[in-house]
Design a protein around this motif. Structure first.
Motif, PDB file in Angstrom:
ATOM      1  N   LEU A  46       0.989  -1.140   0.059  1.00  0.00           N
ATOM      2  CA  LEU A  46       0.073  -0.135  -0.085  1.00  0.00           C
ATOM      3  C   LEU A  46       0.753   1.272   0.123  1.00  0.00           C
ATOM      4  CD1 LEU A  46      -3.058   0.797  -0.036  1.00  0.00           C
ATOM      5  CD2 LEU A  46      -2.535   0.971   2.636  1.00  0.00           C
ATOM      6  N   GLU A  47       0.467   1.975  -0.992  1.00  0.00           N
ATOM      7  CA  GLU A  47       1.097   3.464  -0.944  1.00  0.00           C
ATOM      8  C   GLU A  47       0.227   4.727  -0.744  1.00  0.00           C
ATOM      9  OE1 GLU A  47       4.484   3.425  -4.127  1.00  0.00           O
ATOM     10  OE2 GLU A  47       3.105   1.980  -4.671  1.00  0.00           O
ATOM     11  N   GLY A  48       0.614   5.582  -0.354  1.00  0.00           N
ATOM     12  CA  GLY A  48      -0.384   6.924  -0.204  1.00  0.00           C
ATOM     13  C   GLY A  48       0.316   8.205  -0.839  1.00  0.00           C
ATOM     14  N   LEU A  49      -0.821   8.795  -1.768  1.00  0.00           N
ATOM     15  CA  LEU A  49      -0.364  10.114  -2.200  1.00  0.00           C
ATOM     16  C   LEU A  49      -1.136  11.010  -1.414  1.00  0.00           C
ATOM     17  CD1 LEU A  49      -1.233   8.925  -6.045  1.00  0.00           C
ATOM     18  CD2 LEU A  49       1.171   9.216  -4.718  1.00  0.00           C
ATOM     19  N   ILE A  50      -0.518  12.339  -1.308  1.00  0.00           N
ATOM     20  CA  ILE A  50      -1.233  13.325  -0.704  1.00  0.00           C
ATOM     21  C   ILE A  50      -0.941  14.609  -1.844  1.00  0.00           C
ATOM     22  CG2 ILE A  50       0.935  14.140   0.416  1.00  0.00           C
ATOM     23  CD1 ILE A  50      -1.184  14.727   2.808  1.00  0.00           C
ATOM     24  N   LEU A  59      -5.032  18.508   1.143  1.00  0.00           N
ATOM     25  CA  LEU A  59      -6.540  18.729   0.287  1.00  0.00           C
ATOM     26  C   LEU A  59      -7.117  17.370   0.025  1.00  0.00           C
ATOM     27  CD1 LEU A  59      -6.309  21.790  -2.127  1.00  0.00           C
ATOM     28  CD2 LEU A  59      -7.223  21.872   0.424  1.00  0.00           C
ATOM     29  N   GLY A  60      -6.365  16.180  -0.071  1.00  0.00           N
ATOM     30  CA  GLY A  60      -6.828  15.136  -0.400  1.00  0.00           C
ATOM     31  C   GLY A  60      -5.652  13.808  -0.581  1.00  0.00           C
ATOM     32  N   ILE A  61      -6.127  12.723  -0.374  1.00  0.00           N
ATOM     33  CA  ILE A  61      -5.340  11.704  -0.407  1.00  0.00           C
ATOM     34  C   ILE A  61      -5.770  10.412  -1.370  1.00  0.00           C
ATOM     35  CG2 ILE A  61      -4.443  11.798   1.997  1.00  0.00           C
ATOM     36  CD1 ILE A  61      -6.588   9.790   3.291  1.00  0.00           C
ATOM     37  N   ALA A  62      -4.817   9.511  -1.610  1.00  0.00           N
ATOM     38  CA  ALA A  62      -5.495   8.390  -2.312  1.00  0.00           C
ATOM     39  C   ALA A  62      -4.238   7.408  -1.965  1.00  0.00           C
ATOM     40  CB  ALA A  62      -5.153   8.405  -4.038  1.00  0.00           C
ATOM     41  N   HIS A  63      -4.840   6.169  -1.647  1.00  0.00           N
ATOM     42  CA  HIS A  63      -4.308   5.003  -1.202  1.00  0.00           C
ATOM     43  C   HIS A  63      -4.211   3.796  -2.426  1.00  0.00           C
ATOM     44  CE1 HIS A  63      -5.047   6.139   3.251  1.00  0.00           C
ATOM     45  NE2 HIS A  63      -4.125   6.773   2.666  1.00  0.00           N
ATOM     46  N   VAL A  64      -3.131   3.652  -2.839  1.00  0.00           N
ATOM     47  CA  VAL A  64      -3.338   2.506  -4.117  1.00  0.00           C
ATOM     48  C   VAL A  64      -2.056   1.501  -3.923  1.00  0.00           C
ATOM     49  CG1 VAL A  64      -1.518   4.171  -5.373  1.00  0.00           C
ATOM     50  CG2 VAL A  64      -2.968   2.768  -6.596  1.00  0.00           C
ATOM     51  N   ARG A  65      -2.270   0.537  -4.660  1.00  0.00           N
ATOM     52  CA  ARG A  65      -1.326  -0.716  -4.463  1.00  0.00           C
ATOM     53  C   ARG A  65      -1.523  -1.508  -5.808  1.00  0.00           C
ATOM     54  NH1 ARG A  65      -5.260  -5.188  -2.925  1.00  0.00           N
ATOM     55  NH2 ARG A  65      -7.205  -4.132  -2.638  1.00  0.00           N
ATOM     56  N   ALA A  66      -0.519  -2.249  -5.966  1.00  0.00           N
ATOM     57  CA  ALA A  66      -0.494  -3.139  -7.178  1.00  0.00           C
ATOM     58  C   ALA A  66      -1.192  -4.424  -6.861  1.00  0.00           C
ATOM     59  CB  ALA A  66       1.182  -3.468  -7.366  1.00  0.00           C
TER      60      ALA A  66
END
Length: 146
Positions: A46-50, A59-66
């Motif tokens: 799991l990786e997180g973008l901000i 203002l926002g986040i996204a959690h994404v994974r392969a």
């Protein structure tokens, strides 16, 4: 747009809490700490973008994974969580997150990016429809462990 770093936790947590509140899911400190540990662990999937405004406000986040896709013999990206603060919705923050996710997918050779949302997320679904042309033909089932 950047991947989260250890310094981002004070700003990440309210965003994660906002996401959980939207889905009416209580999040304890233990849960949030576990997710945060995953996001900072280079060996965890799991990786997180901000996303931040020009002044640096989160203002926002996204959690994404392969995610392996056996029928393709490769990987797709799976977007687990995405949240934009209500006052920043409609300002391009979600578009910036999706643009970054698309670039990330291309860089990593993912054949697609998938995610799920609940039927009542009308605003989110309208946004997602702009990128996809509508929901896929899959139906999600869930078998809970008791």
């Amino acid at each position: 747009m950047s991947f989260v770093t250890a310094d981002d936790k004070p700003e990440w947590r309210p965003l994660f809490d906002g996401y959980a509140e939207f889905y009416k899911t209580p999040v304890t400190d233990e849960i949030a700490d576990q997710v945060w540990d995953w996001l900072l662990d280079p060996d965890h999937v799991l990786e997180g973008l901000i996303a931040r405004d020009p002044d640096g406000k989160a203002l926002g986040i996204a959690h994404v994974r392969a995610c392996p896709r056996s029928l393709a013999g490769g990987y797709i990206g799976f977007l687990d969580d995405m949240f934009v603060v209500p006052e920043a919705r409609g300002t391009g923050v979600a578009d910036a997150l999706f643009s970054h996710l698309k670039t990330l997918s291309q860089e990593r050779g993912w054949s697609a990016l998938r995610w799920i949302t609940q039927h009542f997320n009308e605003r989110g679904r309208g946004f997602y429809d702009r990128y996809t042309g509508g929901p896929s033909d899959f139906i999600v089932y869930q078998l809970k462990s008791e």
